[in-house]
Design a protein around this motif. Structure first.
Motif, PDB file in Angstrom:
ATOM      1  N   VAL A   1      -2.822   0.077  -4.257  1.00  0.00           N
ATOM      2  CA  VAL A   1      -2.660  -1.214  -3.606  1.00  0.00           C
ATOM      3  C   VAL A   1      -2.223  -2.227  -4.640  1.00  0.00           C
ATOM      4  O   VAL A   1      -2.877  -2.379  -5.680  1.00  0.00           O
ATOM      5  N   VAL A   2      -1.108  -2.878  -4.363  1.00  0.00           N
ATOM      6  CA  VAL A   2      -0.555  -3.881  -5.279  1.00  0.00           C
ATOM      7  C   VAL A   2      -0.474  -5.198  -4.523  1.00  0.00           C
ATOM      8  O   VAL A   2       0.115  -5.258  -3.444  1.00  0.00           O
ATOM      9  N   LEU A   3      -1.086  -6.240  -5.098  1.00  0.00           N
ATOM     10  CA  LEU A   3      -1.089  -7.547  -4.468  1.00  0.00           C
ATOM     11  C   LEU A   3      -0.402  -8.558  -5.362  1.00  0.00           C
ATOM     12  O   LEU A   3      -0.591  -8.537  -6.582  1.00  0.00           O
ATOM     13  N   VAL A   4       0.373  -9.418  -4.731  1.00  0.00           N
ATOM     14  CA  VAL A   4       0.985 -10.546  -5.434  1.00  0.00           C
ATOM     15  C   VAL A   4       0.528 -11.812  -4.731  1.00  0.00           C
ATOM     16  O   VAL A   4       0.685 -11.938  -3.512  1.00  0.00           O
ATOM     17  N   ASN A   5      -0.075 -12.723  -5.496  1.00  0.00           N
ATOM     18  CA  ASN A   5      -0.554 -13.994  -4.938  1.00  0.00           C
ATOM     19  C   ASN A   5       0.071 -15.162  -5.675  1.00  0.00           C
ATOM     20  O   ASN A   5       0.291 -15.110  -6.892  1.00  0.00           O
TER      21      ASN A   5
ATOM     22  N   ILE B   1       0.865  -1.172   0.000  1.00  0.00           N
ATOM     23  CA  ILE B   1       0.000   0.000   0.000  1.00  0.00           C
ATOM     24  C   ILE B   1       0.901   1.221   0.000  1.00  0.00           C
ATOM     25  O   ILE B   1       1.711   1.406   0.913  1.00  0.00           O
ATOM     26  N   THR B   2       0.767   2.048  -1.007  1.00  0.00           N
ATOM     27  CA  THR B   2       1.675   3.187  -1.134  1.00  0.00           C
ATOM     28  C   THR B   2       0.950   4.380  -1.740  1.00  0.00           C
ATOM     29  O   THR B   2      -0.206   4.258  -2.202  1.00  0.00           O
ATOM     30  N   THR B   3       1.593   5.512  -1.739  1.00  0.00           N
ATOM     31  CA  THR B   3       1.011   6.735  -2.273  1.00  0.00           C
ATOM     32  C   THR B   3       0.629   6.555  -3.733  1.00  0.00           C
ATOM     33  O   THR B   3       1.395   5.995  -4.527  1.00  0.00           O
ATOM     34  N   PHE B   4      -0.530   7.043  -4.095  1.00  0.00           N
ATOM     35  CA  PHE B   4      -0.995   6.906  -5.469  1.00  0.00           C
ATOM     36  C   PHE B   4      -0.012   7.598  -6.419  1.00  0.00           C
ATOM     37  O   PHE B   4       0.428   8.706  -6.191  1.00  0.00           O
ATOM     38  N   GLY B   5       0.330   6.894  -7.457  1.00  0.00           N
ATOM     39  CA  GLY B   5       1.266   7.434  -8.447  1.00  0.00           C
ATOM     40  C   GLY B   5       2.585   6.686  -8.440  1.00  0.00           C
ATOM     41  O   GLY B   5       3.237   6.584  -9.473  1.00  0.00           O
ATOM     42  N   LYS B   6       2.978   6.133  -7.261  1.00  0.00           N
ATOM     43  CA  LYS B   6       4.225   5.384  -7.205  1.00  0.00           C
ATOM     44  C   LYS B   6       4.144   4.071  -7.967  1.00  0.00           C
ATOM     45  O   LYS B   6       5.166   3.515  -8.372  1.00  0.00           O
TER      46      LYS B   6
ATOM     47  N   LYS C   1       3.123 -18.749 -12.225  1.00  0.00           N
ATOM     48  CA  LYS C   1       3.273 -18.912 -10.776  1.00  0.00           C
ATOM     49  C   LYS C   1       2.470 -17.911  -9.954  1.00  0.00           C
ATOM     50  O   LYS C   1       2.016 -18.227  -8.851  1.00  0.00           O
ATOM     51  N   TYR C   2       2.297 -16.669 -10.463  1.00  0.00           N
ATOM     52  CA  TYR C   2       1.759 -15.599  -9.638  1.00  0.00           C
ATOM     53  C   TYR C   2       0.666 -14.810 -10.351  1.00  0.00           C
ATOM     54  O   TYR C   2       0.587 -14.767 -11.587  1.00  0.00           O
ATOM     55  N   TYR C   3      -0.148 -14.151  -9.514  1.00  0.00           N
ATOM     56  CA  TYR C   3      -1.057 -13.111  -9.966  1.00  0.00           C
ATOM     57  C   TYR C   3      -0.538 -11.764  -9.455  1.00  0.00           C
ATOM     58  O   TYR C   3      -0.067 -11.655  -8.326  1.00  0.00           O
ATOM     59  N   PHE C   4      -0.643 -10.753 -10.288  1.00  0.00           N
ATOM     60  CA  PHE C   4      -0.395  -9.366  -9.882  1.00  0.00           C
ATOM     61  C   PHE C   4      -1.706  -8.612 -10.009  1.00  0.00           C
ATOM     62  O   PHE C   4      -2.346  -8.638 -11.065  1.00  0.00           O
ATOM     63  N   GLN C   5      -2.114  -7.939  -8.963  1.00  0.00           N
ATOM     64  CA  GLN C   5      -3.316  -7.129  -9.006  1.00  0.00           C
ATOM     65  C   GLN C   5      -2.986  -5.712  -8.567  1.00  0.00           C
ATOM     66  O   GLN C   5      -2.302  -5.507  -7.555  1.00  0.00           O
TER      67      GLN C   5
END
Length: 378
Positions: A372-376, A310-315, A355-359
């Motif tokens: 918000v960036v998720l790796v599953n 979770i980071t500042t929008f734009g990064k 192997k992974y999902y990026f959302q």
């Protein structure tokens, strides 16, 4: 007075380093024919030179060598040895002292250069030193001062990096000094901040650090600052307020997260997570089930099967392009669609490989838009 007596008087005057015009005045008073002035002076000089050549070349050369050795010793002392000791609080005084010593000895060395040669000894035995000419050393002195001062600063930084201890300091004083130029408009300003902190041994220390005057407005009395101090000299400190000092002291890259960093965290052992995070940026603290970095407004949550950033929008603006270059394929999503255990909201971006999902999605928190960036794992 006989010619021989006159000749001996001229010899004595040459030994006293009198100029030719002074000797000629003496000869006039003795009513010597002006046509003989030149021959008398040359004969006297030849006699003096013969005497001087027996001892003075070695003496003058020895003095010159000693002066050169002193110059080298001064450079070593003030540019190498002292800067690697705990004298950072006296660096201004020592820089001035070193500059004065260097300029004085260099001035004498210049005066003695070549004084062992017959051409010089024919005129005088030793150099006639006019200390008023030391004003010519002002420009070199300024340059040498800044070199020595930089050496002391770099030495203090090296010691601080090798012996650093983290602490939290409280701003207790500070100020800006205005330096006005003479004969010109404008000027310069210098600022400093004094912080009070407690060492690991429980000792209360006050130390002052120079800062740029334009940053001075960012500080206030009572403000808490992350600092580092030297365990060998607690007055040697640095304020961890800018990326450059943090990079240098903490061996961190001080940058934003990348998709590759998130994949790395998926396979990082728990005991190595903090070191991995600190390599990216400084200032991570574990709070409950998340790692927080208040300095860059970022949080990371790590479980066995998921990493959530979770980071500042734009990064995360460039993430989609980077992820696709990494070989991930974009999956079309809708409000109702789900992929494994990941709920996909409308407008989210989802990518996958074998192997992974990026959302990647956005949320509003306290009126601030966040990424918000998720790796599953699949």
């Amino acid at each position: 007075m006989t010619k021989e007596e006159i000749l001996q008087k001229v010899v004595e005057r040459i030994k006293d380093n009198e100029y030719d015009h002074e000797i000629e005045t003496f000869l006039k008073r003795k009513e010597v024919n002006p046509d003989e002035f030149k021959s008398i002076i040359e004969t006297a000089r030849a006699q003096v030179l013969e005497e001087r050549l027996k001892t003075m070349p070695k003496k003058n050369l020895a003095v010159f060598i000693v002066l050169v050795v002193l110059i080298i010793a001064t450079i070593y002392l003030f540019a190498f040895y002292l800067p690697n000791t705990n004298v950072s609080q006296n660096k201004t005084f020592l820089s001035i002292l070193g500059t004065a010593a260097f300029c004085f000895v260099s001035f004498l060395a210049i005066a003695y250069y070549g004084t062992w040669k017959p051409e010089f000894l024919k005129i005088r035995e030793k150099p006639r030193i006019d200390f008023t000419l030391m004003t010519l050393m002002l420009i070199p002195a300024v340059i040498v001062y800044f070199i020595f001062s930089e050496c002391f600063s770099n030495g203090a930084d090296r010691i601080l990096k090798a012996t650093q201890v983290d602490a939290v300091g409280t701003v207790v004083d500070g100020g800006v000094t205005e330096v006005k130029r003479v004969l010109r408009s404008g000027g310069a300003s210098f600022a400093s901040i004094t912080v009070e902190f407690e060492t690991k041994e429980g000792k209360t220390v006050r130390a002052t650090e120079d800062i740029s005057s334009y940053r001075f407005k960012d500080f206030y009395l009572g403000q808490q600052l992350n600092i580092v101090y030297s365990s060998e000299d607690p007055s040697n400190i640095d304020l961890l307020i800018d990326d450059e000092s943090i990079k240098e002291l903490k061996n961190t890259q001080q940058r934003d997260f990348t998709p590759n960093d998130l994949l790395t965290l998926m396979t990082t052992k728990k005991e190595n997570i903090k070191a991995t995070l600190e390599n990216i940026s400084f200032g991570w603290e574990q709070k409950s089930d998340a790692w927080m970095n208040e300095k860059n407004n970022t949080a990371v949550m790590i479980t066995d099967n998921e990493v959530r950033l979770i980071t500042t929008f734009g990064k995360a603006h460039s993430y989609p392009e980077t992820i696709e270059k990494m070989g991930f394929k974009k999956i079309e999503t809708s409000k109702e669609k789900k992929v494994d255990k990941m709920e996909i909201l409308f407008g989210d971006k989802l990518y996958e490989n074998d192997k992974y999902y990026f959302q990647i999605k956005t949320l509003i928190s306290g009126g601030q838009q966040m990424s918000v960036v998720l790796v599953n794992k699949k």
